[in-house]
Structures are given as C-alpha cells and as structure tokens.
Design a protein around this motif. Sequence first.
Motif, PDB file in Angstrom:
ATOM      1  N   UNK A  14      16.195  56.707  83.810  1.00  0.00           N
ATOM      2  CA  UNK A  14      16.108  58.027  84.430  1.00  0.00           C
ATOM      3  C   UNK A  14      17.397  58.809  84.202  1.00  0.00           C
ATOM      4  N   UNK A  15      18.521  58.091  84.065  1.00  0.00           N
ATOM      5  CA  UNK A  15      19.818  58.715  83.846  1.00  0.00           C
ATOM      6  C   UNK A  15      20.627  57.821  82.914  1.00  0.00           C
ATOM      7  N   UNK A  16      21.060  58.345  81.781  1.00  0.00           N
ATOM      8  CA  UNK A  16      21.835  57.556  80.819  1.00  0.00           C
ATOM      9  C   UNK A  16      23.313  57.567  81.195  1.00  0.00           C
ATOM     10  N   UNK A  17      24.067  56.663  80.603  1.00  0.00           N
ATOM     11  CA  UNK A  17      25.510  56.617  80.836  1.00  0.00           C
ATOM     12  C   UNK A  17      26.175  57.909  80.364  1.00  0.00           C
ATOM     13  N   UNK A  18      25.712  58.457  79.250  1.00  0.00           N
ATOM     14  CA  UNK A  18      26.274  59.712  78.742  1.00  0.00           C
ATOM     15  C   UNK A  18      25.998  60.856  79.714  1.00  0.00           C
ATOM     16  N   UNK A  19      24.790  60.911  80.265  1.00  0.00           N
ATOM     17  CA  UNK A  19      24.456  61.947  81.240  1.00  0.00           C
ATOM     18  C   UNK A  19      25.262  61.771  82.522  1.00  0.00           C
ATOM     19  N   UNK A  20      25.436  60.514  82.937  1.00  0.00           N
ATOM     20  CA  UNK A  20      26.251  60.254  84.123  1.00  0.00           C
ATOM     21  C   UNK A  20      27.674  60.732  83.911  1.00  0.00           C
ATOM     22  N   UNK A  21      28.251  60.387  82.771  1.00  0.00           N
ATOM     23  CA  UNK A  21      29.617  60.790  82.449  1.00  0.00           C
ATOM     24  C   UNK A  21      29.749  62.310  82.447  1.00  0.00           C
ATOM     25  N   UNK A  37      25.121  48.243  84.544  1.00  0.00           N
ATOM     26  CA  UNK A  37      24.594  47.492  85.684  1.00  0.00           C
ATOM     27  C   UNK A  37      24.353  48.408  86.888  1.00  0.00           C
ATOM     28  N   UNK A  38      25.296  49.310  87.154  1.00  0.00           N
ATOM     29  CA  UNK A  38      25.139  50.206  88.299  1.00  0.00           C
ATOM     30  C   UNK A  38      23.982  51.182  88.104  1.00  0.00           C
ATOM     31  N   UNK A  39      23.863  51.761  86.915  1.00  0.00           N
ATOM     32  CA  UNK A  39      22.751  52.675  86.650  1.00  0.00           C
ATOM     33  C   UNK A  39      21.413  51.938  86.726  1.00  0.00           C
ATOM     34  N   UNK A  40      21.358  50.741  86.163  1.00  0.00           N
ATOM     35  CA  UNK A  40      20.118  49.954  86.212  1.00  0.00           C
ATOM     36  C   UNK A  40      19.770  49.587  87.652  1.00  0.00           C
ATOM     37  N   UNK A  41      20.772  49.204  88.430  1.00  0.00           N
ATOM     38  CA  UNK A  41      20.534  48.826  89.822  1.00  0.00           C
ATOM     39  C   UNK A  41      20.069  49.994  90.673  1.00  0.00           C
ATOM     40  N   UNK A  42      20.707  51.144  90.523  1.00  0.00           N
ATOM     41  CA  UNK A  42      20.315  52.326  91.298  1.00  0.00           C
ATOM     42  C   UNK A  42      18.913  52.779  90.908  1.00  0.00           C
ATOM     43  N   UNK A  43      18.620  52.759  89.609  1.00  0.00           N
ATOM     44  CA  UNK A  43      17.297  53.157  89.136  1.00  0.00           C
ATOM     45  C   UNK A  43      16.229  52.197  89.652  1.00  0.00           C
TER      46      UNK A  43
END
Length: 195
Positions: A14-21, A37-43
Amino acid sequence: MTQPIPEVPPFPELLTAAEFSAGTRGKIAADDPRLPLLLAGATAGVRRYCRWHIAPVVEQTFRLDGPGGTVLALPTMHLVEVLSLTERGTALVEDTDFEWSEVGSVARLGRARWTERYRAIIATIRHGYETADDVRQIIQQVVANALASPLGATTESAGGVAVTWAQTAPGVAGGMSLLERDLAVLNTYRLGPEA
C-alpha cells in the motif's frame, strides 16, 4: 466462513519505502534497513483489522460457505467484476442466475436461493480500490511513529535540553499502534463479521 483458494501471493504494497521517504521529505531514507519490516507490519495490521486487502484491484478466488438465502456476501467492499461463480460445481451466469453490487453482495435471481452447504461456492472476482490515500497516510504515520522512538521512550533529557517523543497512546511512544483516529478511518473499510 470465507477461505481464499489457492493461497494468494502477497498483495502489492500500500506504501513503498520510496513513497514513505518522500513523505518524510527525505528525513528517513528509502534504503533505511528498518523500513521493509515496519511497512510490512503496519500494512498487515491494517489489512488484518479491515479483514481484506483494500487496495489495489486484484484478482482473487474464494471458496465460500453457502448462506442459504438469496444474498451472498463476498469478502470485499469494492467489487469490480465477477469473473466466475460456481455453486456445487455448476457454473452460474450473470444476469440470468445472479446479479451483484459494488459493495460485494451477490443476489440469486428468480426464486433461487444459495445452497446451505459449506465450501460449496467458488467465486473468482476482481476487487479492491485503485488506491486508498487515507489508508496510506495511516501507514505513513504509524511507521513514522515507530521510527521516532524505536525503544519506546516518551521523553529524553540531557542537561537543560529535553525532548518529548510523539506518543501513540498515553505514556507510550514509538511502537506500532493504531490510534482512535486511525480506527475511525479504517472502520469505513472494515468488513463485517459475516464476510
């Protein structure tokens, strides 16, 4: 009870690392080793709470228990297309045997009723939203809070300087938790217990 068949590969992020950055204006780099890991866990937490994948549009096959009535609830809140539907091995035809709504309800036409047999209906559908910006923002916020204080400190001081971290609950900083305001948004995407 709803069971996907066969096991589906992981859904797109739903949100990539590049988009998060980009959302942090580069303060947290896209290649930060903590992000995957954090993005995968939150998603995963958001999707588990909502009881379906939300976005993007995907093709998925489900084996469903027959409801016994005239309406079958598919495990989605945004149905794009019914690709195939079988009941006890018999293929059903749209506009002859059934009709469907965007919210995932499938009604039998005429006087027909759905079977009451368990695991007797197989539905292949395309469903999900193209994007869900409000859900993406929640994931951004949850991950940013987790990164702000990974050890859970609420305040830190040295000499005359004190820092108070963003709190995710009274007296709790960092970690991954959904706030009441997040749940209020996610409730608009949440499937009921029947799906």
